[in-house]
Every structure is written in C-alpha cells, then in structure tokens.
Design a protein around this motif. Structure first.
Motif, PDB file in Angstrom:
ATOM      1  N   PRO A 172       0.841  -1.203   0.000  1.00  0.00           N
ATOM      2  CA  PRO A 172       0.000   0.000   0.000  1.00  0.00           C
ATOM      3  C   PRO A 172       0.873   1.250   0.000  1.00  0.00           C
ATOM      4  CG  PRO A 172      -0.808  -1.582   1.614  1.00  0.00           C
ATOM      5  CD  PRO A 172       0.514  -2.103   1.126  1.00  0.00           C
ATOM      6  N   SER A 173       0.511   2.213  -0.788  1.00  0.00           N
ATOM      7  CA  SER A 173       1.333   3.410  -0.955  1.00  0.00           C
ATOM      8  C   SER A 173       0.949   4.490   0.052  1.00  0.00           C
ATOM      9  CB  SER A 173       1.161   3.968  -2.371  1.00  0.00           C
ATOM     10  OG  SER A 173      -0.169   4.463  -2.540  1.00  0.00           O
ATOM     11  N   ARG A 174       1.830   5.460   0.181  1.00  0.00           N
ATOM     12  CA  ARG A 174       1.530   6.611   1.032  1.00  0.00           C
ATOM     13  C   ARG A 174       0.286   7.325   0.532  1.00  0.00           C
ATOM     14  NH1 ARG A 174       3.205  10.319   4.668  1.00  0.00           N
ATOM     15  NH2 ARG A 174       2.821  12.517   4.190  1.00  0.00           N
ATOM     16  N   GLU A 175       0.132   7.418  -0.787  1.00  0.00           N
ATOM     17  CA  GLU A 175      -1.027   8.098  -1.353  1.00  0.00           C
ATOM     18  C   GLU A 175      -2.320   7.385  -0.979  1.00  0.00           C
ATOM     19  OE1 GLU A 175       2.511   9.504  -2.885  1.00  0.00           O
ATOM     20  OE2 GLU A 175       1.803   7.411  -2.995  1.00  0.00           O
ATOM     21  N   GLU A 176      -2.283   6.053  -0.965  1.00  0.00           N
ATOM     22  CA  GLU A 176      -3.480   5.307  -0.560  1.00  0.00           C
ATOM     23  C   GLU A 176      -3.795   5.541   0.913  1.00  0.00           C
ATOM     24  OE1 GLU A 176      -3.680   1.369  -3.365  1.00  0.00           O
ATOM     25  OE2 GLU A 176      -1.886   1.592  -2.117  1.00  0.00           O
ATOM     26  N   ALA A 177      -2.759   5.611   1.740  1.00  0.00           N
ATOM     27  CA  ALA A 177      -2.988   5.890   3.159  1.00  0.00           C
ATOM     28  C   ALA A 177      -3.524   7.310   3.349  1.00  0.00           C
ATOM     29  CB  ALA A 177      -1.700   5.696   3.954  1.00  0.00           C
ATOM     30  N   LEU A 178      -2.978   8.279   2.627  1.00  0.00           N
ATOM     31  CA  LEU A 178      -3.423   9.662   2.762  1.00  0.00           C
ATOM     32  C   LEU A 178      -4.893   9.802   2.405  1.00  0.00           C
ATOM     33  CD1 LEU A 178      -0.380  11.640   1.272  1.00  0.00           C
ATOM     34  CD2 LEU A 178      -1.025  11.425   3.681  1.00  0.00           C
ATOM     35  N   PHE A 179      -5.316   9.126   1.357  1.00  0.00           N
ATOM     36  CA  PHE A 179      -6.736   9.202   0.987  1.00  0.00           C
ATOM     37  C   PHE A 179      -7.612   8.654   2.106  1.00  0.00           C
ATOM     38  CE2 PHE A 179     -10.621   7.294  -0.604  1.00  0.00           C
ATOM     39  CZ  PHE A 179     -11.199   8.363  -1.271  1.00  0.00           C
ATOM     40  N   GLY A 180      -7.213   7.507   2.667  1.00  0.00           N
ATOM     41  CA  GLY A 180      -8.004   6.911   3.735  1.00  0.00           C
ATOM     42  C   GLY A 180      -8.117   7.811   4.949  1.00  0.00           C
ATOM     43  N   PRO A 419      -0.179  47.393  41.295  1.00  0.00           N
ATOM     44  CA  PRO A 419      -0.163  46.078  40.634  1.00  0.00           C
ATOM     45  C   PRO A 419      -0.019  46.225  39.115  1.00  0.00           C
ATOM     46  CG  PRO A 419      -1.944  46.211  42.236  1.00  0.00           C
ATOM     47  CD  PRO A 419      -1.412  47.604  42.070  1.00  0.00           C
ATOM     48  N   GLN A 420       0.778  45.362  38.544  1.00  0.00           N
ATOM     49  CA  GLN A 420       0.978  45.320  37.107  1.00  0.00           C
ATOM     50  C   GLN A 420       0.375  44.015  36.552  1.00  0.00           C
ATOM     51  OE1 GLN A 420       2.438  47.881  35.405  1.00  0.00           O
ATOM     52  NE2 GLN A 420       2.532  48.919  37.408  1.00  0.00           N
ATOM     53  N   THR A 421      -0.212  44.098  35.369  1.00  0.00           N
ATOM     54  CA  THR A 421      -0.785  42.907  34.733  1.00  0.00           C
ATOM     55  C   THR A 421      -0.244  42.775  33.320  1.00  0.00           C
ATOM     56  OG1 THR A 421      -2.717  44.093  33.897  1.00  0.00           O
ATOM     57  CG2 THR A 421      -2.916  43.051  36.072  1.00  0.00           C
ATOM     58  N   GLY A 422      -0.218  41.565  32.843  1.00  0.00           N
ATOM     59  CA  GLY A 422       0.247  41.279  31.487  1.00  0.00           C
ATOM     60  C   GLY A 422      -0.227  39.917  31.029  1.00  0.00           C
ATOM     61  N   THR A 423       0.210  39.546  29.857  1.00  0.00           N
ATOM     62  CA  THR A 423      -0.179  38.261  29.269  1.00  0.00           C
ATOM     63  C   THR A 423       1.032  37.619  28.603  1.00  0.00           C
ATOM     64  OG1 THR A 423      -2.429  39.032  28.841  1.00  0.00           O
ATOM     65  CG2 THR A 423      -1.692  37.082  27.635  1.00  0.00           C
ATOM     66  N   ALA A 424       1.200  36.337  28.839  1.00  0.00           N
ATOM     67  CA  ALA A 424       2.223  35.547  28.134  1.00  0.00           C
ATOM     68  C   ALA A 424       1.511  34.589  27.188  1.00  0.00           C
ATOM     69  CB  ALA A 424       3.080  34.772  29.121  1.00  0.00           C
ATOM     70  N   THR A 425       1.937  34.572  25.943  1.00  0.00           N
ATOM     71  CA  THR A 425       1.367  33.660  24.946  1.00  0.00           C
ATOM     72  C   THR A 425       2.396  32.579  24.640  1.00  0.00           C
ATOM     73  OG1 THR A 425       0.055  35.444  23.989  1.00  0.00           O
ATOM     74  CG2 THR A 425       0.343  33.448  22.666  1.00  0.00           C
ATOM     75  N   ILE A 426       1.974  31.335  24.774  1.00  0.00           N
ATOM     76  CA  ILE A 426       2.879  30.196  24.605  1.00  0.00           C
ATOM     77  C   ILE A 426       2.278  29.229  23.604  1.00  0.00           C
ATOM     78  CG2 ILE A 426       3.984  28.241  25.774  1.00  0.00           C
ATOM     79  CD1 ILE A 426       3.849  29.922  28.358  1.00  0.00           C
ATOM     80  N   ALA A 427       3.092  28.764  22.665  1.00  0.00           N
ATOM     81  CA  ALA A 427       2.672  27.780  21.667  1.00  0.00           C
ATOM     82  C   ALA A 427       3.466  26.504  21.846  1.00  0.00           C
ATOM     83  CB  ALA A 427       2.863  28.334  20.255  1.00  0.00           C
ATOM     84  N   ALA A 428       2.807  25.360  21.678  1.00  0.00           N
ATOM     85  CA  ALA A 428       3.459  24.049  21.737  1.00  0.00           C
ATOM     86  C   ALA A 428       3.422  23.423  20.360  1.00  0.00           C
ATOM     87  CB  ALA A 428       2.760  23.146  22.751  1.00  0.00           C
ATOM     88  N   SER A 429       4.520  22.782  19.995  1.00  0.00           N
ATOM     89  CA  SER A 429       4.595  22.166  18.671  1.00  0.00           C
ATOM     90  C   SER A 429       5.356  20.852  18.726  1.00  0.00           C
ATOM     91  CB  SER A 429       5.267  23.110  17.670  1.00  0.00           C
ATOM     92  OG  SER A 429       6.622  23.329  18.029  1.00  0.00           O
ATOM     93  N   ILE A 430       5.139  20.032  17.724  1.00  0.00           N
ATOM     94  CA  ILE A 430       5.881  18.791  17.521  1.00  0.00           C
ATOM     95  C   ILE A 430       6.398  18.776  16.092  1.00  0.00           C
ATOM     96  CG2 ILE A 430       4.493  17.505  19.203  1.00  0.00           C
ATOM     97  CD1 ILE A 430       3.045  16.228  16.764  1.00  0.00           C
ATOM     98  N   VAL A 431       7.232  17.816  15.784  1.00  0.00           N
ATOM     99  CA  VAL A 431       7.641  17.560  14.404  1.00  0.00           C
ATOM    100  C   VAL A 431       6.755  16.441  13.869  1.00  0.00           C
ATOM    101  CG1 VAL A 431       9.484  16.779  12.892  1.00  0.00           C
ATOM    102  CG2 VAL A 431      10.009  18.314  14.789  1.00  0.00           C
ATOM    103  N   ASP A 432       5.987  16.736  12.835  1.00  0.00           N
ATOM    104  CA  ASP A 432       5.064  15.748  12.257  1.00  0.00           C
ATOM    105  C   ASP A 432       5.842  14.852  11.299  1.00  0.00           C
ATOM    106  OD1 ASP A 432       2.979  14.300  11.267  1.00  0.00           O
ATOM    107  OD2 ASP A 432       1.922  15.977  10.344  1.00  0.00           O
ATOM    108  N   THR A 433       6.384  13.773  11.824  1.00  0.00           N
ATOM    109  CA  THR A 433       7.245  12.917  11.011  1.00  0.00           C
ATOM    110  C   THR A 433       6.470  12.241   9.884  1.00  0.00           C
ATOM    111  OG1 THR A 433       6.890  11.121  12.593  1.00  0.00           O
ATOM    112  CG2 THR A 433       8.851  12.468  12.883  1.00  0.00           C
ATOM    113  N   ASP A 434       5.182  11.954  10.081  1.00  0.00           N
ATOM    114  CA  ASP A 434       4.378  11.318   9.036  1.00  0.00           C
ATOM    115  C   ASP A 434       3.853  12.310   8.017  1.00  0.00           C
ATOM    116  OD1 ASP A 434       4.557   8.663   9.852  1.00  0.00           O
ATOM    117  OD2 ASP A 434       2.892   8.853  11.256  1.00  0.00           O
ATOM    118  N   GLY A 435       3.634  13.545   8.447  1.00  0.00           N
ATOM    119  CA  GLY A 435       3.036  14.512   7.547  1.00  0.00           C
ATOM    120  C   GLY A 435       1.546  14.329   7.380  1.00  0.00           C
TER     121      GLY A 435
END
Length: 623
Positions: A172-180, A419-435
C-alpha cells in the motif's frame, strides 16, 4: 506510560528483547485456552501461550473480518498479546513496534523488519518441497518456532513466506494511506469519513467502489490491510479461479498469526485507525444497535473469542465500544500529545524595586514524542520572556505525565505599590514525522496548542542601597519541588503557580532545541469478493465459509471443538489497490514480482538475505 515505536526506532537491545519474548511465549509460557491446547496436541505440538493466539485468530473467522468488528477486535488482540509479551519478558516497557509499509518498503529502509535480528528473511524460491521456507532469522527453525496449527493438507512445520523479496510497488502506498485519512482531499470531496456503513458484513456481498471509499473500515481492511498479508505470504498454487491453495502463512487468515510479523503489520493498521479517529468528526463505532450487523460486530456486542476472561491474564475489553480510545490500550510515538495548562495565571507577588524575578508557566504533558514550548509574546509593563524562552520535554517511560516549565521574567521598575498585569502567549509544537497533520508534510512542525496566561506582579520598595538581584528561575520554584531532568517526582504544578490543575509527573526538560458509485473496475475488482469471501469448495471438495470462519459463519465460541488441522481454512486474503483514477482493482499473487537472489533452494540456509542498516543502540530522530 508505554509507547509503541516505529521499527526504525528500535535499538539492538529492544529488538533482542522482543524476539526473545516471542520465543519464550512459544517455548515456555503455558496455554490458557483448553480448546487451543487440544488443537496444538492434535497438530503434534506442545501447548503454549503463543499458539493460543494462533488458535484465536484461526477460529474467529468472520467474527473479526469483513465486518465492523475488524478494527476493535484486532486492537484488543494486539493489547492482550503485548501484555503477555511484557509478562513473559519481565519488561513492563516492552511494546509491539509498528512496521510502516508506506515508507519502509525495501531492505535499504531503516524500518525494514525482515532482518536476521528481527523477523528474519523471506522464503525459498523453489520449486520443491521447501518452497517458501524461511531459513534465516530467529523464526526460521521448527525446533524453536514450530507450526502447530496448520491448514488442512499442510504438513510443513517451518514458517513460510513469499518466494524471495516481493517488489515494494505492490505494498500500500503513502497516497493510498493519505486518501483513507482524508489528507489532501478537497473540501467536500469523497473520503472514508465514517467508520462503517451498509452492507455491514460484506464477506459474500459484492461491493462497489463507492461503498469501499465511503467506509473507513472497508477501506482499511480491503485496501491497506489485506494486500500486505498477500505480499508477505505469496501463493504458489492457485485454483482455476485464481484463489490460493498453497502459500505462506500470512496469506491465509487461519494461519496468519503463525508469522510474528503479523503483529508488526497489525500494529500499523491499528495506528492508522487511531490517526483516522482523531482526524474525522465522526469517529464513533458503527453500527451501535444490536442486531444491525452480525453478532459480535455491533457497539455493545461481546466480540467473538474475546468474551471469556479466563482465557486472558489481563482485564478483557469485550465490546467494540470498549476499545474506541486506543490510548487506554497502547499509545504510538506518532500520537498527538495531551497538554493541560496547569497554571492559567502566574502571580509573581511582591518584587522589590530594581530587581528581577522569573516564574514558570507550568504544563502537564502526556506524550510519546518531544514537545517544544515557545514563548511567542509577552505584554505588560515589566514583563519579558524568561531564559530560556524555548523549552522541550520528552517522553519519560517512568511517568505518565511530564512537566513543562516555561519561564517568564518580571523586572520591578514600575510605580511602587501599583499592581501590574500582562499576558504571556505560549505555543506548543511537535515535528510531524508522518506529515498526516502538518500542512508542510513529513518533517514539518505542527502547532498542537496555544495558550494565553495572565501575569500579575507588584513592585514594592526595597532597602536603601540594595543591589538589584536577579532571582534564578529554579529558585522561584518552592524548595523540595524542583524538577530534576529524567527523574521524578516533579513539582506539583498547583504549588508552582497557585492554581488548580493536573499534577506533572517525572520527565525530562531542556532548553532551546532545533526545529523540529461506479461499479467496480479492473479485472473483477471487488465483485471478486463475493467469490473469495463467500462459501466455496476448497481443493478437497468440502465447503469453507468466508474469511476462514467457523461453520456458523460468525467465528468460534467457547465450546467449539477444534482439531489440529482445521477444515474452515480455505479462505485467503486478497490484494486490492486504489488507482489514481479512483478505481479499486485486484492484484493476483502471481502478478507480484519478486527478487529471488539468495533465496533459491540450493542456498546455504545460514546465509542471511539482504538487510537494511541496523540502527544504533540509541537511534537518532523519530519516525
């Protein structure tokens, strides 16, 4: 928390432990199933735990194939075998690896399983009495890996596979898996977006292309699963209709589990189902209502051969609905991480003027792969990114949860007492090895979450002449609760941030890291399923039912009397492919090209077939 790896990620030690666990299940682990014991004795063997699994698959028939229970049944089957491997090895971290046949398709691939230190090579090219015999690797001798449950008329005690190495073009090809999985399918375009649909049980029902392409179970079983069995097993004796009479063990459902590569293949099949479940908006099992599909296939039905607790050492998940969450049974390195913000607010409290402090934003993380947290923005007077502003955490085999601690800094320069206020924005990521998820394809980063965290601090007056100290980040964590890389216990996120949240466990954290409805076309197409899956007469003139099923067409229940050489075993898997034009076409075993170099009957049985490079003890990267 255990994580199933790609074969390419296994170290030499992990391969050796896995192989030994398989051999020990066959050699010394006691059987738990009386009927399986009788079948093995009738076949001239000694009852053992591994052959319990051969018997379960041999007798389940249509209870696990050609119907909605295909995915759930094999998921629980994998889970129970994995637990037995852990028990016999004494290694609670031992898992079944997956062979990703969409990428590791030949001996040069790092995840190729047919090496002498893992699954062994392919079979003798023949012709002759040893055609298909596997003579290399740990499973190539009947002295240690004897075929005790066989098809009628097959007296061979040696594991059999394809006559030489099959061409990778027929996997089975990658293309067949991607379609599924619905990857790259245009919006509104057809893809298997629901788990199953009518006809629910299709062993003897002709299917159209449209029916296969609209049902993920049908697509997974027919297009992505069946053909790999045929690719490995081959067939060197066909009846006039082109159905296999003799071939390797993987070609026939009744004997497929005799080949341990069965588990590596099905681990990947289950992984693809798990990926589909997270991508679709309708992942639930279908059908639910009792009586809609055959017994064992509806949501709350007891599954055939998986409803007798005494046959298993571990807790049994008996119904399709019980196994919908695969992470309860076995996680994969390609699973997306589960991340919980444990500190939605970070109070710095009172900070002496002209001084600076760092406080952590805490996350609890369940993951089988590295997760990178980046501080992408900070607002508010005096607030700034901490050091480091990029933190990566990894899977820790000891802990269910790991802690990710992302530092934020505050420099006390504002008006005293305000008092001082603020906001921290944090992003989480992975490496998508399969795509399969990242728009950039394999190896591209994939953002898996973004959070905005409230920051508060108050500048207070300091002593005259006091130097402006900089509080080290780790000193901002309460004493006795400072994380040690690779060890536990880790600090309670609630004590770190003063906010309710899950408790991070042990884990590893380090600083900046690198980026991480037309009728069937072709020769017979799926119309051939009616002949292949329905009742037909085998070479001995006796009727065999469907997918190697028991005489009732629904598999075998407790109380069925088996025998060493079964007579419901004439069914073989069939290879289908999806063409670029969207047609489903059949490929017969005799149309698969093979490289027989080194596999002729005159070859030295100890000569190893071509193998791919073995990874180092600690292989780099993730697959």
């Amino acid at each position: 928390m255990t994580c199933r790896k790609n074969v390419s990620q296994l170290t030499r030690g992990e391969k050796a432990r896995l192989v030994q666990a398989f051999l020990d299940l066959k050699a010394s682990a006691p059987s738990r199933i009386p009927a399986a014991q009788a079948a093995v004795v009738a076949g001239g063997g000694t009852p053992n735990r591994y052959d319990d699994y051969v018997w379960l698959h041999n007798t389940v028939g249509l209870g696990a194939h050609r119907g909605p229970a295909f995915g759930p049944w094999h998921r629980e089957f994998l889970h129970q075998l994995e637990l037995d491997l852990q028990q016999v090895s004494g290694d609670a971290e031992l898992t079944i690896p997956y062979w990703d046949w969409t990428t590791d398709r030949d001996a040069a691939s790092p995840g190729w399983p047919f090496t002498t230190d893992l699954m062994g090579g392919f079979g003798n090219a023949g012709p002759g009495p040893t055609t298909g015999y596997v003579t290399t690797g740990p499973f190539g001798s009947p002295a240690s890996w004897r075929m005790n449950i066989r098809r009628r008329g097959d007296a061979d005690l040696t594991l059999k596979r394809s006559r030489g190495v099959p061409t990778p073009a027929q996997l089975p090809s990658r293309e067949e898996a991607l379609f599924g999985l619905g990857v790259g399918v245009p919006a509104g375009g057809p893809w298997p977006g629901v788990y199953d649909g009518p006809p629910w049980n299709d062993a003897s029902t002709p299917l159209t292309d449209a029916q296969v392409l609209a049902s993920f179970r049908k697509y997974l079983e027919r297009i992505l699963h069946d053909g790999v069995h045929v690719w490995i097993g081959d067939a060197w004796e066909l009846d006039p209709q082109g159905r296999p009479r003799d071939g390797g063990h993987m070609t026939f459902p009744a004997t497929a589990v005799n080949d341990p590569v069965f588990w590596l293949h099905h681990c990947n099949v289950d992984r693809l189902w798990a990926i589909w479940q997270r991508r679709t908006t309708t992942p639930e099992h279908r059908p639910q209502a009792a009586g809609t599909a055959d017994p064992g296939h509806n949501g709350d039905d007891p599954m055939v051969n998986l409803a007798t607790p005494s046959w298993f050492a571990a807790v049994l998940h008996r119904r399709p609905n019980d196994v919908q969450d695969h992470q309860r049974l076995g996680r994969y390195r390609t699973d997306l991480p589960g991340i919980t913000l444990a500190s939605p607010a970070v109070p710095f409290g009172e900070v002496p003027e002209r001084s600076a402090a760092q406080m952590p934003v805490a996350f609890s993380v369940r993951t089988c792969q590295p997760v990178t947290f980046r501080l992408t923005g900070v607002t508010g007077d005096g607030f700034a990114p901490g050091d480091p502003d990029v933190v990566t955490v990894e899977h820790d085999p000891v802990s269910e949860i790991v802690a990710a601690l992302v530092p934020v800094a505050y420099e006390a320069r504002g008006p005293v007492g305000m008092p001082q206020t603020g906001t921290a924005t944090i992003a989480a990521s992975i490496v998508d090895t399969d795509g399969y998820d990242a728009p950039g394809g394999p190896g591209a980063p994939l953002t898996v979450g973004t959070w905005a965290v409230e920051l508060t601090a108050t500048t207070v007056a300091g002593r005259a002449g006091q130097a402006p100290p900089v509080a080290p980040f780790r000193d901002a964590i309460p004493a006795g609760a400072r994380p040690q890389p690779g060890t536990g216990p880790e600090p309670d996120a609630r004590s770190l941030a003063g906010a309710a949240g899950p408790v991070p466990g042990g884990g590893r954290q380090h600083g900046p890291a690198g980026g991480q409805g037309s009728p069937v076309g072709g020769r017979g197409g799926l119309d051939a399923v009616a002949a292949a899956g329905g009742g037909h007469h085998d070479a001995h003139g006796e009727e065999a039912r469907g997918m190697g099923g028991a005489d009732d067409g629904h598999g075998t229940h407790e109380g069925h009397e088996p025998h060493g050489v079964h007579d419901h075993d004439a069914m073989a898997f069939t290879m289908f492919h999806l063409t670029p034009a969207g047609e489903v076409v059949e490929v017969r075993p005799d149309e698969i090209e093979r490289d027989t170099s080194g596999y002729d009957d005159g070859a030295d049985p100890g000569t190893a077939p071509p193998v791919g490079p073995d990874p180092a003890e600690e292989p780099p990267g993730l697959a």
